[in-house]
Design an enzyme around this catalytic site. Structure first.
Site, PDB file in Angstrom:
ATOM      1  N   HIS A 220       0.833  -1.203   0.000  1.00  0.00           N
ATOM      2  CA  HIS A 220       0.000   0.000   0.000  1.00  0.00           C
ATOM      3  C   HIS A 220       0.867   1.252   0.000  1.00  0.00           C
ATOM      4  O   HIS A 220       0.695   2.158  -0.831  1.00  0.00           O
ATOM      5  CB  HIS A 220      -0.901  -0.034   1.241  1.00  0.00           C
ATOM      6  CG  HIS A 220      -1.738   1.187   1.444  1.00  0.00           C
ATOM      7  ND1 HIS A 220      -3.085   1.229   1.159  1.00  0.00           N
ATOM      8  CD2 HIS A 220      -1.435   2.420   1.934  1.00  0.00           C
ATOM      9  CE1 HIS A 220      -3.559   2.428   1.437  1.00  0.00           C
ATOM     10  NE2 HIS A 220      -2.590   3.170   1.924  1.00  0.00           N
ATOM     11  N   GLU A 221       1.816   1.309   0.923  1.00  0.00           N
ATOM     12  CA  GLU A 221       2.670   2.500   1.007  1.00  0.00           C
ATOM     13  C   GLU A 221       3.549   2.635  -0.226  1.00  0.00           C
ATOM     14  O   GLU A 221       3.857   3.745  -0.672  1.00  0.00           O
ATOM     15  CB  GLU A 221       3.523   2.451   2.275  1.00  0.00           C
ATOM     16  CG  GLU A 221       2.736   2.406   3.582  1.00  0.00           C
ATOM     17  CD  GLU A 221       1.737   3.532   3.735  1.00  0.00           C
ATOM     18  OE1 GLU A 221       1.928   4.606   3.125  1.00  0.00           O
ATOM     19  OE2 GLU A 221       0.735   3.345   4.467  1.00  0.00           O
TER      20      GLU A 221
ATOM     21  N   GLU B  45      -4.674   7.794  -2.626  1.00  0.00           N
ATOM     22  CA  GLU B  45      -5.140   6.477  -2.202  1.00  0.00           C
ATOM     23  C   GLU B  45      -5.513   5.609  -3.399  1.00  0.00           C
ATOM     24  O   GLU B  45      -5.455   4.377  -3.307  1.00  0.00           O
ATOM     25  CB  GLU B  45      -6.332   6.606  -1.252  1.00  0.00           C
ATOM     26  CG  GLU B  45      -5.995   7.234   0.085  1.00  0.00           C
ATOM     27  CD  GLU B  45      -4.920   6.477   0.856  1.00  0.00           C
ATOM     28  OE1 GLU B  45      -4.817   5.239   0.693  1.00  0.00           O
ATOM     29  OE2 GLU B  45      -4.176   7.119   1.620  1.00  0.00           O
TER      30      GLU B  45
ATOM     31  N   HIS C 173       1.686   4.530  -2.813  1.00  0.00           N
ATOM     32  CA  HIS C 173       1.915   5.961  -2.621  1.00  0.00           C
ATOM     33  C   HIS C 173       3.291   6.343  -3.154  1.00  0.00           C
ATOM     34  O   HIS C 173       3.470   7.392  -3.781  1.00  0.00           O
ATOM     35  CB  HIS C 173       1.858   6.310  -1.128  1.00  0.00           C
ATOM     36  CG  HIS C 173       0.497   6.326  -0.528  1.00  0.00           C
ATOM     37  ND1 HIS C 173      -0.508   7.161  -0.963  1.00  0.00           N
ATOM     38  CD2 HIS C 173      -0.032   5.617   0.510  1.00  0.00           C
ATOM     39  CE1 HIS C 173      -1.598   6.969  -0.225  1.00  0.00           C
ATOM     40  NE2 HIS C 173      -1.344   6.031   0.670  1.00  0.00           N
TER      41      HIS C 173
END
Length: 513
Positions: free
Chosen positions: A277-278, A307, A281
Site C-alpha cells: 500500500h505505502e 489512495e 503511494h
C-alpha cells in the site's frame, strides 16, 4: 508567445519567475518540516517530543509567513491575465492556480492560530501514543478536544459560511462537495453491507490460516521489500523502508521517498500488504515529474487520488492471483516451512478472506469502506453537535457492531487505532474510499489499453500498469482536480459503479455466490 507587459516595468514572465523563486523557498521549508515529522515517527526518542514540537511550530510559522507575504499576493494578483493566456494544463498555469488556492487559505489563518494548530497536533500525537500504551481513550480525550476546537476555528477562518466538514472535504478533495461525498457513501452502503454479510455467512469457503503462522519479523520486511521492488517502487536508490507505529509514506523529492510499516509476527498479511500500500503511494511520489520540484505541483492531486494509487497496488495487484503466480518462489524461499506446500491459489484465497475485523488497516476489500464510513459519520456527528468527543469510544463500538457485527474489547483496537485525529479532526478518511473507487476506474481503463497485462504480471513485469499510471495520473500532479484526471484517463466522471462491479465479481467468484 508574445510578452505580456504589466505595471512596474516587469513583464508577466519576469513576475512569474519571481513567484517561482518565492514558492521554491516555501516548498523547501515544507520538505524540511516533512523530514522532522518523518524522524518524529521513526527515529526520535520519546523524550525529544517537546523540542520537536518547537521545531515543527517554527517551520509551520515560517511556511505561513512566506506564503502570506504581500509580495506573493501582489504577484498572484498581477498574473491573472498571464494565466488566462496559457493552456489550462500548462505547468505555469498549474503553478499559479495551485499557489493562488494555497495563498487564499493561508491568508485566512492568523499566524497565532497556525502556531496553536501545530502545537495542538504535536501534543495530540504524544497523548495518543501514551493512550495507546494504556489502552485508554481518556488520556487522549483532552488533547483531541483541543484539536477539534482548533479545527473549528481554522475552518471558520477559511469559510465562515460553510460547515467545518464541508470545508475540510474541499481542502483535501478539490472539486468534491460534502453532499456529493455523502451521496457516494449512501450508494456504497446500500450494496456493500448486504454483500459483506452474505460473505460473512460463507466463512467455511475461505480462510487465511496460511497467514496466521509464525513469521519472523525481519524476514517479513525483507520479503515485503522484494515485493515493492517488483512493482516498480525504487526502494534502493530513491527510497527507504522503516518501521513506525502507524504505517505511512512521505516524500522529500521524487528521488527521496520514505515508506514504513509495522510487522506482526503472527499475521503475515499485515506488514506485506501494508508495505505494498505505502509503495503505491511511493510510486506516485517517485512518478511526479522532477520539473515540479520546488513548486506547488510537487505533490499528488488529492488524498483520494493518492489512495487510488496505494489501493491499486495493494489490492488489484498484490492480492491478485497473477501476482502470486509470479511471486510464490520468493515466498517459499523466505519462509519455506510456512509456504512450502502452498500454491498461488492458496495464497490468493488467504489474501482475500472477507470477515468482520476491528482494525481498518487489516480489513479486507469488501469491509474496508465500512470502516471509513464509521469514522466519517463520527466526525460528522461531532461537527454537527450530535456527539461529544468524550462519547467517541461508545459511539465507535456501537457503529462497529452495526456495520460489522462485532465490538472492540478495548480502545486500542477501537477509537485509538488511527493516527489521523492526532493532528487534525475531520475530512481525513474519505480519501481512502474515494481512492478505492478511483483505483477501480483507473485499473479498468489501463487493462482495456493493455489487455495482456496480467500475463505480464505472471512473468514479473508490471511496467505496463506503472507506465500507464505515470502517463495518466502521476504526470499531472495537482495541476488538475481528481475529477478532471479521472475523466481524461477513463472518459468518465468519478463513479462507484466500476468499483462495486469489481468487488461483486471478484468475491462472488471466490466465495461461490
Amino acid at each position: 508567445m508574445s510578452t505580456t507587459r504589466l505595471p512596474c516595468g516587469r513583464s508577466a514572465e519576469e513576475r512569474f519567475a519571481r513567484l517561482r523563486e518565492l514558492l521554491a523557498e516555501v516548498d523547501d521549508y515544507k520538505v524540511i518540516s516533512a523530514v522532522l515529522s518523518w524522524d518524529q515517527q521513526t527515529q526520535m526518542p520519546r523524550a525529544g517530543a517537546p523540542a520537536r514540537a518547537d521545531h515543527l511550530v517554527a517551520m509551520r510559522r515560517l511556511i505561513h509567513s512566506r506564503m502570506t507575504s504581500p509580495e506573493v499576493g501582489e504577484l498572484l494578483a498581477g498574473l491573472d491575465e498571464y494565466e488566462q493566456s496559457l493552456p489550462p494544463d500548462a505547468d505555469e498555469a498549474g503553478i499559479i492556480r495551485v499557489a493562488r488556492r494555497e495563498h487564499r487559505r493561508a491568508t485566512c489563518l492568523p499566524a497565532e492560530l497556525v502556531d496553536r494548530m501545530s502545537r495542538a497536533g504535536n501534543a495530540g500525537y504524544q497523548a495518543w501514543l501514551e493512550a495507546r500504551e494504556q489502552k485508554d481513550f481518556a488520556l487522549f480525550a483532552p488533547a483531541l478536544e483541543r484539536v477539534v476546537d482548533i479545527t473549528r476555528e481554522m475552518t471558520a477562518a477559511i469559510d465562515s459560511e460553510a460547515d467545518p466538514l464541508a470545508t475540510l472535504v474541499d481542502m483535501r478533495e478539490p472539486g468534491l462537495g460534502r453532499h456529493e461525498l455523502e451521496a457516494i457513501f449512501a450508494d456504497l452502503r446500500e450494496r456493500l453491507v448486504p454483500l459483506a454479510h452474505a460473505l460473512f455467512e460463507r466463512q467455511e469457503h475461505n480462510n487465511d490460516n496460511l497467514f496466521r503462522q509464525y513469521f519472523e519479523p525481519g524476514r517479513q520486511l525483507e520479503m515485503a521489500r522484494a515485493g515493492v521492488r517488483v512493482i516498480g517502487f525504487d526502494v534502493d536508490r530513491r527510497g527507504r523502508q522503516d518501521i513506525s507505529v502507524h504505517a505511512f509514506s512521505t516524500a522529500f523529492s521524487p528521488d527521496d521517498v520514505r515508506i514504513t510499516t509495522r510487522p506482526n509476527e503472527h499475521n503475515f498479511g499485515r506488514a506485506f500488504f501494508s508495505l505494498m500500500h505505502e509503495a503505491g503511494h511511493g510510486t506516485y511520489m517517485q512518478g511526479i515529474p522532477v520539473r515540479y520540484r520546488r513548486t506547488p505541483l510537487h505533490e499528488g492531486a488529492s488524498a483520494g487520488m493518492h489512495e487510488s494509487q496505494s489501493r491499486l497496488w495493494q489490492n488489484h495487484v498484490a492480492r491478485s492471483l497473477a501476482f502470486w503466480e509470479y511471486f510464490i518462489p520468493v515466498a517459499r524461499a523466505m519462509f519455506p516451512a510456512q509456504f512450502a506446500l502452498a500454491n498461488p491459489e492458496d495464497i490468493y484465497r488467504a489474501a482475500n478472506v472477507v470477515r468482520p475485523s476491528l482494525i481498518r488497516v487489516d480489513a479486507d476489500e469488501v469491509t474496508y469502506d465500512l470502516h471509513i464510513m464509521l469514522r466519517y459519520e463520527l466526525e460528522r456527528d461531532v461537527f454537527d453537535g450530535r456527539l461529544a468527543v468524550g462519547d467517541l469510544p461508545a459511539a465507535w463500538r456501537a457503529k462497529t457492531k452495526e456495520y460489522l457485527g462485532i465490538e472492540p474489547p478495548d480502545d486500542l483496537v477501537g477509537v485509538l487505532q488511527d493516527i489521523h485525529w492526532t493532528r487534525s479532526f475531520g475530512g481525513s478518511f474519505q480519501g481512502y474510499t474515494l481512492g478505492n473507487i478511483m483505483s477501480a476506474q483507473l485499473f479498468r481503463a489501463a487493462h482495456a489499453e493493455h489487455p495482456g497485462m496480467m500475463d505480464e504480471w505472471r512473468r514479473g513485469d508490471f511496467s505496463s500498469l506503472l507506465g500507464w499510471m505515470q502517463r495518466n495520473v502521476h504526470e499531472w500532479g495537482p495541476k488538475l482536480t481528481p475529477g478532471e484526471i479521472i475523466r481524461r484517463a477513463t472518459g468518465e466522471p468519478i463513479s462507484a459503479v466500476p468499483y462495486l462491479d469489481y468487488l461483486t465479481g471478484k468475491f462472488g467468484e471466490i466465495y461461490g455466490l
